[in-house]
Design an enzyme around this catalytic site. Structure first.
Site, PDB file in Angstrom:
ATOM      1  N   GLU A 100      -2.862  -2.864  -5.102  1.00 10.29           N
ATOM      2  CA  GLU A 100      -3.984  -3.715  -4.726  1.00 10.29           C
ATOM      3  C   GLU A 100      -5.274  -2.984  -5.107  1.00 10.29           C
ATOM      4  OE1 GLU A 100      -4.662  -4.462  -0.415  1.00 10.29           O
ATOM      5  OE2 GLU A 100      -3.650  -6.356  -0.825  1.00 10.29           O
ATOM      6  N   CYS A 160       0.814  -1.221   0.000  1.00  9.34           N
ATOM      7  CA  CYS A 160       0.000   0.000   0.000  1.00  9.34           C
ATOM      8  C   CYS A 160       0.844   1.266   0.000  1.00  9.34           C
ATOM      9  CB  CYS A 160      -0.934   0.006   1.201  1.00  9.34           C
ATOM     10  SG  CYS A 160      -2.209  -1.247   1.091  1.00  9.34           S
TER      11      CYS A 160
HETATM   12  O1  AHR Z   1       1.424  -6.549   3.473  1.00  8.87           O
HETATM   13  C1  AHR Z   1       0.741  -5.532   4.124  1.00  8.87           C
HETATM   14  C2  AHR Z   1      -0.313  -4.898   3.246  1.00  8.87           C
HETATM   15  O2  AHR Z   1      -1.297  -5.808   2.893  1.00  8.87           O
HETATM   16  C3  AHR Z   1       0.174  -4.387   1.920  1.00  8.87           C
HETATM   17  O3  AHR Z   1       0.708  -3.132   2.021  1.00  8.87           O
HETATM   18  C4  AHR Z   1      -1.057  -4.366   1.093  1.00  8.87           C
HETATM   19  O4  AHR Z   1      -0.783  -4.520  -0.280  1.00  8.87           O
HETATM   20  C5  AHR Z   1      -1.915  -5.452   1.665  1.00  8.87           C
HETATM   21  O5  AHR Z   1      -3.194  -5.023   1.903  1.00  8.87           O
END
Ligand code: AHR
Length: 662
Positions: free
Chosen positions: A379, A247
């Site tokens: 994501e 994220c």
């Molecule tokens: O791995 C932690 C978080 O989980 C990542 O930043 C995100 O891509 C997912 O929601």
């Protein structure tokens, strides 16, 4: 790896003799080496790095000074001015004021004017500073003195009680900005030290980029990475490294997104930005979590090269985190974002006289990094993602047809958003789709056949973020337990069996600071001095370091071994060493006798290497005190005839390597 002498076969015999007949049902496993069904991709087992849990600043990036350039929103965060009590009031022997030049990216510096003896500034580090006895630490500052100034800066490392472990000093001699350096060697080990700068003399001195690094970084690179953490990564022999997230790529809003161009070039000029995980979780607030970008894209590429891993950068696609603001860039204004992707490919692969290739070259790497993959968005979900992905994919394919583009299937491994993404991405001929799943252990056990039914002709799969999340009532590092690791192992047999479809996989997240985490579980935990791999780490390591070259068919009574009777199994050929490698999981609480027959060969060797990771305690974890509590045991067993008889211990992952001759 611990090498204990207890042969598994011996354990097996004991179990078998003591158990009632019903428990002794033998599972007959057949491995056919004559017709490998797929090549094991060199990228099959990789790693996912994100700056979450203080994984970069305070973690992998070995800088020990927090807010070294006074660029945090509160410029003195992490710093304390000295004061003493006079008539019940706080008094001080000097002042620090922050000067904001409003120029460039590192806009602020601190102006110190001591007015008496012993005015000091103390930096608290990242939840303290870890020091090792008799190790060298390189201190540096960028400083200039004022006119009519004569100031000595005493540099000390102390514990919270004021005990001094190391002392040195610096006299800024020039009225121009200049770098000054000295080396400190602590007399003792301390996990929560502080850095104290004491100013004595007359006049003013300006300070910026106050920095302290261990000399013993990875490959002894100045201002480099923490050696123990990189070693743990190197030991995994990862096929790729995904970076910088997660994220963090998206940002909570677009101004907070990860922009790679801000992370290359001179470290002092990289603009500091708040870390999006700082206040994400109410119960784990970290207002002091920022990104210095000292670990930036150049350093990520270099790390990938050091690890022998393919670099796999993920870029923002014009969308902020949809769990936060969900801010999007209008399609008509997306070009700068697309240019960032095209320019990154030039930065990584372009000739050193190209615009971005020359930046890489000036940073010390004239040769291309030979990047093969690029991810568009992390994501994201819905039509907004698909519209943006299409524009990126068209532009990248046109200019760089050899680059494989990673697209995302959203935050869940099924459901409406997932189905929508897959359908839309198939229509766009997506090559590699990133799936994420953070699920309870039970999900991993029951989904070991997940990829058996996937199309063999469509996009390939990048299981880009996954981890089993225990349902046990445990917190923090205790969530990185054996129950989760074993379920992942069972699931990973399904990943390996489907190596023709699943081309890349990575557990997530990778690193967690024991005093400063936001997310659990993590693959590796560390504090200011030490680090350890979790049980999941050893599962990843066993799969990765026994990856083989070709997937073989492994069956039990003609069927895939994927959960029946609590057993899971897969097999690969190592065509270089001429070995068959079995990975067997017993998720049940009873021992399981197994007979393995290898067909397609006249000969199997007289011995096999057996490596076992096992525990009857679901809650078992590793820790700083017991880093190898759950770790593999290796032994060599004799094979009688062509059938290999094993009894898999309850709750175990077993790797068997045996030589085969055609
Ligand atoms: O791995 C932690 C978080 O989980 C990542 O930043 C995100 O891509 C997912 O929601």
């Amino acid at each position: 790896m611990k090498n204990i002498s207890t042969a598994i076969l011996l354990i097996a015999t004991i179990f078998m003799s003591q158990l009632p007949a019903a428990s002794q049902t033998v599972t007959n496993v057949l491995v056919d080496i004559s017709k490998p069904i797929a090549r094991v991709q060199p990228t099959m087992w990789g790693i996912f790095f994100e700056d979450i849990n203080f994984a970069a600043d305070g973690g992998l990036y070995a800088e020990l000074v927090k807010n070294r350039s006074f660029e945090f929103a509160d410029p003195m965060m992490g710093w304390k001015r000295s004061s003493y009590q006079r008539m019940g009031l706080n008094a001080t022997t000097g002042e620090t004021i922050i000067i904001n030049t409003d120029e460039g990216t590192n806009r602020r510096y601190a102006r110190i004017r001591p007015s008496g003896e012993g005015y000091s500034l103390t930096n608290e580090g990242f939840r303290g500073i870890g020091l090792k006895k008799q190790h060298d630490y390189r201190f540096s500052i960028i400083a200039r003195r004022g006119v009519d100034t004569d100031i000595r800066i005493t540099v000390q490392l102390k514990d919270s009680l004021g005990n001094v472990f190391a002392t040195s000093s610096i006299v800024p001699a020039s009225t121009d900005w200049k770098t000054y350096e000295t080396v400190l060697r602590p007399t003792d080990t301390e996990s929560h030290a502080v850095l104290v700068l004491t100013f004595e003399g007359r006049g003013v001195v300006d300070l910026d980029m106050v920095s302290l690094f261990p000399a013993a970084t990875w490959k002894q690179r100045p201002s480099g990475l923490r050696h123990d953490l990189v070693q743990l990564l190197a030991d995994l022999k990862p096929g790729f490294i995904r970076f910088p997230g997660g994220c963090i790529v998206e940002g909570r809003d677009l101004s907070n997104r990860y922009q790679w161009k801000n992370t290359v070039g001179e470290p002092a000029a990289r603009p500091v930005m708040v870390n999006r995980w700082n206040t994400e979780f109410k119960q784990r607030q970290a207002g002091d979590y920022y990104q210095s970008f000292g670990l930036g894209f150049f350093e990520y590429f270099l790390l990938a090269k050091d690890l022998g891993a393919e670099p796999l950068p993920i870029l923002n696609c014009g969308m902020a985190c949809q769990f936060n603001t969900a801010e999007v860039v209008d399609l008509g204004e997306l070009q700068p974002y697309i240019d960032d992707a095209l320019d990154l490919i030039e930065f990584a692969n372009g000739p050193s006289d190209s615009k971005w290739g020359s930046v890489r070259s000036r940073m010390g790497h004239p040769e291309p990094f030979n990047m093969k993959f690029i991810g568009v968005g992390n994501e994201q979900w819905g039509s907004q993602y698909i519209e943006r992905y299409k524009l990126f994919a068209d532009a990248i394919r046109k200019k760089y047809p050899d680059i494989t583009i990673v697209s995302g299937a959203g935050p869940t491994p099924d459901g409406e958003l997932f189905d929508y993404a897959n359908k839309a991405l198939a229509e766009l001929n997506a090559e590699l789709i990133d799936e994420h799943y953070y699920k309870p252990p039970e999900w991993f056990l029951t989904n070991a056949k997940r990829y058996d039914g996937y199309s063999r002709t469509g996009a390939k799969i990048f299981a880009g973020e996954y981890a089993a999340h225990t349902t046990a009532q445990v917190q923090g590092p205790d969530r990185s337990n054996w129950e989760a690791a074993l379920a992942e192992a069972a699931f990973m047999t399904g990943l390996e069996r489907n190596g023709d479809v699943v081309h890349l996989t990575s557990y997530a997240p990778l690193l967690g600071h024991l005093d400063a985490w936001q997310w659990t579980p993590n693959l590796i935990w560390f504090d200011n001095l030490n680090a350890y791999g979790t049980p999941s780490y050893y599962v990843q390591k066993l799969f990765s370091t026994h990856r083989g070259t070709n997937v073989l068919t492994l069956s039990a009574e003609g069927k895939t071994l994927a959960g029946e009777n609590g057993l899971f199994g897969t097999a690969v050929l190592d065509s270089i060493n001429k070995e068959v490698i079995l990975k067997l999981v017993n998720s049940s609480t009873s021992p399981k006798p197994v007979t393995v027959r290898v067909s397609g060969t006249k000969n199997v060797g007289a011995t096999a290497t057996v490596i076992e990771l096992a525990s009857m305690d679901n809650l078992a974890v590793n820790s700083i005190k017991e880093p190898l509590h759950i770790s593999p045991n290796q032994t060599v067993v004799r094979i009688n005839g062509r059938n290999i008889k094993l009894t898999l211990n309850p709750r175990s992952l077993v790797i068997v390597r045996l030589t085969v001759k055609k």
